[in-house]
Design a protein around this motif. Structure first.
Motif, PDB file in Angstrom:
ATOM      1  N   VAL A  28      -0.239   8.395  -8.590  1.00  0.00           N
ATOM      2  CA  VAL A  28      -0.121   7.598  -7.756  1.00  0.00           C
ATOM      3  C   VAL A  28       1.231   6.111  -7.783  1.00  0.00           C
ATOM      4  CG1 VAL A  28      -1.065   5.933  -5.276  1.00  0.00           C
ATOM      5  CG2 VAL A  28      -2.580   8.000  -5.710  1.00  0.00           C
ATOM      6  N   ASN A  29       0.201   5.466  -8.628  1.00  0.00           N
ATOM      7  CA  ASN A  29       1.886   4.250  -9.474  1.00  0.00           C
ATOM      8  C   ASN A  29       3.237   4.697  -9.504  1.00  0.00           C
ATOM      9  OD1 ASN A  29       0.840   5.994 -11.338  1.00  0.00           O
ATOM     10  ND2 ASN A  29       0.777   4.287 -12.828  1.00  0.00           N
ATOM     11  N   SER A  30       2.764   6.339  -9.224  1.00  0.00           N
ATOM     12  CA  SER A  30       4.353   6.493  -9.208  1.00  0.00           C
ATOM     13  C   SER A  30       5.612   6.002  -7.546  1.00  0.00           C
ATOM     14  CB  SER A  30       4.627   7.470  -9.569  1.00  0.00           C
ATOM     15  OG  SER A  30       4.352   8.385 -11.479  1.00  0.00           O
ATOM     16  N   PHE A  31       4.676   6.242  -6.868  1.00  0.00           N
ATOM     17  CA  PHE A  31       4.940   5.916  -5.670  1.00  0.00           C
ATOM     18  C   PHE A  31       5.915   4.868  -5.647  1.00  0.00           C
ATOM     19  CE2 PHE A  31       2.006   9.274  -4.256  1.00  0.00           C
ATOM     20  CZ  PHE A  31       2.869  10.307  -4.250  1.00  0.00           C
TER      21      PHE A  31
ATOM     22  N   PRO B 173       6.059   0.711  -4.053  1.00  0.00           N
ATOM     23  CA  PRO B 173       5.176   0.133  -3.979  1.00  0.00           C
ATOM     24  C   PRO B 173       4.099   0.232  -2.119  1.00  0.00           C
ATOM     25  CG  PRO B 173       6.690  -1.327  -5.621  1.00  0.00           C
ATOM     26  CD  PRO B 173       7.286   0.043  -4.505  1.00  0.00           C
ATOM     27  N   ALA B 174       5.176   0.165  -1.212  1.00  0.00           N
ATOM     28  CA  ALA B 174       4.199   0.233  -0.211  1.00  0.00           C
ATOM     29  C   ALA B 174       3.556   1.208   0.054  1.00  0.00           C
ATOM     30  CB  ALA B 174       5.312   0.520   1.119  1.00  0.00           C
ATOM     31  N   ILE B 175       4.157   2.753   0.437  1.00  0.00           N
ATOM     32  CA  ILE B 175       3.417   3.972  -0.320  1.00  0.00           C
ATOM     33  C   ILE B 175       2.374   3.948  -1.151  1.00  0.00           C
ATOM     34  CG2 ILE B 175       3.337   5.949  -0.592  1.00  0.00           C
ATOM     35  CD1 ILE B 175       6.897   5.925   0.311  1.00  0.00           C
ATOM     36  N   GLU B 176       2.097   3.569  -2.315  1.00  0.00           N
ATOM     37  CA  GLU B 176       1.402   3.630  -2.982  1.00  0.00           C
ATOM     38  C   GLU B 176      -0.053   2.485  -1.999  1.00  0.00           C
ATOM     39  OE1 GLU B 176      -0.336   1.582  -7.810  1.00  0.00           O
ATOM     40  OE2 GLU B 176       1.530   1.505  -6.779  1.00  0.00           O
ATOM     41  N   ALA B 177       0.266   1.733  -1.537  1.00  0.00           N
ATOM     42  CA  ALA B 177      -0.782   0.583  -1.708  1.00  0.00           C
ATOM     43  C   ALA B 177      -1.194   1.433   0.040  1.00  0.00           C
ATOM     44  CB  ALA B 177      -0.215  -0.711  -0.950  1.00  0.00           C
ATOM     45  N   LEU B 178      -0.768   1.924   0.315  1.00  0.00           N
ATOM     46  CA  LEU B 178      -0.444   2.795   2.100  1.00  0.00           C
ATOM     47  C   LEU B 178      -1.938   3.946   1.406  1.00  0.00           C
ATOM     48  CD1 LEU B 178      -0.964   4.164   4.819  1.00  0.00           C
ATOM     49  CD2 LEU B 178       1.345   5.456   3.729  1.00  0.00           C
ATOM     50  N   ILE B 179      -1.598   4.671   0.200  1.00  0.00           N
ATOM     51  CA  ILE B 179      -2.742   5.437  -0.286  1.00  0.00           C
ATOM     52  C   ILE B 179      -3.804   4.589  -0.857  1.00  0.00           C
ATOM     53  CG2 ILE B 179      -2.762   7.190  -2.718  1.00  0.00           C
ATOM     54  CD1 ILE B 179       0.245   7.818  -1.699  1.00  0.00           C
ATOM     55  N   ARG B 180      -3.265   3.870  -1.105  1.00  0.00           N
ATOM     56  CA  ARG B 180      -5.046   3.080  -1.810  1.00  0.00           C
ATOM     57  C   ARG B 180      -6.076   3.059  -1.053  1.00  0.00           C
ATOM     58  NH1 ARG B 180      -4.681   4.103  -7.300  1.00  0.00           N
ATOM     59  NH2 ARG B 180      -2.668   3.662  -8.659  1.00  0.00           N
TER      60      ARG B 180
ATOM     61  N   VAL C 178      -4.958  12.728  -4.695  1.00  0.00           N
ATOM     62  CA  VAL C 178      -3.787  13.857  -4.318  1.00  0.00           C
ATOM     63  C   VAL C 178      -3.545  14.613  -3.022  1.00  0.00           C
ATOM     64  CG1 VAL C 178      -6.236  15.484  -5.537  1.00  0.00           C
ATOM     65  CG2 VAL C 178      -3.690  15.407  -6.435  1.00  0.00           C
ATOM     66  N   MET C 179      -5.445  14.660  -2.966  1.00  0.00           N
ATOM     67  CA  MET C 179      -4.804  14.896  -1.296  1.00  0.00           C
ATOM     68  C   MET C 179      -4.660  13.893  -0.117  1.00  0.00           C
ATOM     69  SD  MET C 179      -8.191  16.179   1.592  1.00  0.00           S
ATOM     70  CE  MET C 179      -9.288  15.344  -0.044  1.00  0.00           C
ATOM     71  N   ILE C 180      -4.894  12.526  -0.552  1.00  0.00           N
ATOM     72  CA  ILE C 180      -4.418  11.236  -0.068  1.00  0.00           C
ATOM     73  C   ILE C 180      -2.348  11.017  -0.184  1.00  0.00           C
ATOM     74  CG2 ILE C 180      -3.645   8.975   1.063  1.00  0.00           C
ATOM     75  CD1 ILE C 180      -7.137   8.561   0.006  1.00  0.00           C
ATOM     76  N   ALA C 181      -2.652  11.676  -1.447  1.00  0.00           N
ATOM     77  CA  ALA C 181      -0.423  11.649  -1.798  1.00  0.00           C
ATOM     78  C   ALA C 181      -0.015  13.076  -1.202  1.00  0.00           C
ATOM     79  CB  ALA C 181      -0.750  11.987  -3.046  1.00  0.00           C
ATOM     80  N   MET C 182      -0.509  13.393  -1.242  1.00  0.00           N
ATOM     81  CA  MET C 182      -0.258  15.257  -0.510  1.00  0.00           C
ATOM     82  C   MET C 182       0.169  14.790   0.837  1.00  0.00           C
ATOM     83  SD  MET C 182      -1.694  18.079  -2.343  1.00  0.00           S
ATOM     84  CE  MET C 182      -0.860  19.404  -1.360  1.00  0.00           C
ATOM     85  N   ALA C 183      -0.786  14.256   1.653  1.00  0.00           N
ATOM     86  CA  ALA C 183      -0.900  14.402   3.133  1.00  0.00           C
ATOM     87  C   ALA C 183       0.542  13.345   3.413  1.00  0.00           C
ATOM     88  CB  ALA C 183      -2.401  13.543   3.524  1.00  0.00           C
ATOM     89  N   THR C 184       0.308  11.783   2.397  1.00  0.00           N
ATOM     90  CA  THR C 184       1.315  10.714   3.066  1.00  0.00           C
ATOM     91  C   THR C 184       2.448  11.763   2.735  1.00  0.00           C
ATOM     92  OG1 THR C 184      -0.160   8.701   1.571  1.00  0.00           O
ATOM     93  CG2 THR C 184       1.771   8.597   2.207  1.00  0.00           C
ATOM     94  N   LEU C 185       2.692  12.387   1.765  1.00  0.00           N
ATOM     95  CA  LEU C 185       4.233  12.864   1.848  1.00  0.00           C
ATOM     96  C   LEU C 185       4.313  13.514   3.109  1.00  0.00           C
ATOM     97  CD1 LEU C 185       4.124  14.398  -2.794  1.00  0.00           C
ATOM     98  CD2 LEU C 185       5.541  12.426  -1.014  1.00  0.00           C
ATOM     99  N   GLY C 186       3.896  14.598   3.552  1.00  0.00           N
ATOM    100  CA  GLY C 186       3.775  15.676   4.544  1.00  0.00           C
ATOM    101  C   GLY C 186       3.691  14.650   5.954  1.00  0.00           C
ATOM    102  N   ALA C 187       3.244  13.773   5.800  1.00  0.00           N
ATOM    103  CA  ALA C 187       4.206  12.508   7.162  1.00  0.00           C
ATOM    104  C   ALA C 187       5.179  11.891   7.054  1.00  0.00           C
ATOM    105  CB  ALA C 187       2.451  11.419   6.595  1.00  0.00           C
ATOM    106  N   ILE C 188       5.237  11.765   5.740  1.00  0.00           N
ATOM    107  CA  ILE C 188       6.673  11.367   6.290  1.00  0.00           C
ATOM    108  C   ILE C 188       7.630  12.168   5.783  1.00  0.00           C
ATOM    109  CG2 ILE C 188       8.777   9.559   4.230  1.00  0.00           C
ATOM    110  CD1 ILE C 188       6.204   8.664   2.826  1.00  0.00           C
ATOM    111  N   SER C 189       7.202  13.603   5.341  1.00  0.00           N
ATOM    112  CA  SER C 189       8.223  14.206   5.758  1.00  0.00           C
ATOM    113  C   SER C 189       8.777  14.167   6.914  1.00  0.00           C
ATOM    114  CB  SER C 189       7.726  15.533   4.992  1.00  0.00           C
ATOM    115  OG  SER C 189       8.969  16.368   5.239  1.00  0.00           O
ATOM    116  N   THR C 190       7.287  14.365   7.721  1.00  0.00           N
ATOM    117  CA  THR C 190       7.878  14.718   9.435  1.00  0.00           C
ATOM    118  C   THR C 190       8.108  13.462   9.959  1.00  0.00           C
ATOM    119  OG1 THR C 190       5.494  15.882   9.335  1.00  0.00           O
ATOM    120  CG2 THR C 190       5.916  15.621  12.009  1.00  0.00           C
TER     121      THR C 190
END
Length: 144
Positions: A12-15, A17-24, A35-47
């Motif tokens: 998660v620390n590879s994202f 900072p703002a996205i890492e903070a959102l995931i956390r 991992v589930m939150i990170a994947m869903a975050t990538l999907g939401a950002i993509s959308t």
């Protein structure tokens, strides 16, 4: 949630900072796997970015920012809770756009009804002027 000690934690620390903070933040609130939150975050950002920008691949090709995400988890692992939080801004935007569209359609239909009446009046005047062999230039200007 079953944790496998041989699988390293999701980075998660590879994202940024703002996205890492959102995931956390989502993880703290929902208690779902990162991992589930990170994947869903990538999907939401993509959308969110899909209609706004494209990316240039290292090969030089231009592609949409589409990320396809599939999450297979046991029932109760909080997939819906994660998706509800991360998709809330997207859903709110879609609902607002739907309201604007409905309002725009109502305005269009009203303006179209008015235009049809005005058009009939102008066309009636045009027809009468033609029948009386009068100039029609002024009337034709009104049609423009």
């Amino acid at each position: 949630m079953i944790m496998n000690p041989q699988i390293p934690p999701y980075p998660v620390n590879s994202f940024p900072p703002a996205i890492e903070a959102l995931i956390r933040e989502v993880q703290a609130k929902v208690q779902a796997p990162e991992v589930m939150i990170a994947m869903a975050t990538l999907g939401a950002i993509s959308t969110s970015c899909h209609g706004l920008l494209d990316v240039r691949l290292p090969t030089g090709q231009i592609r949409a920012t589409t990320v396809s995400v599939l999450s297979i988890n046991e029932s109760g692992e909080r997939k819906s809770g994660v998706d509800t939080i991360l998709s809330a801004p997207i859903v709110a935007n879609d609902e607002a756009r739907e309201i604007r569209y409905t309002d725009d359609c109502t305005t269009y239909r009203r303006e179209l009804r008015v235009w049809k009446v005005v058009d009939q009046v102008i066309m009636r005047r045009f027809k009468e002027a033609v029948q009386r062999d009068e100039p029609t230039d002024q009337i034709l200007q009104e049609l423009a």
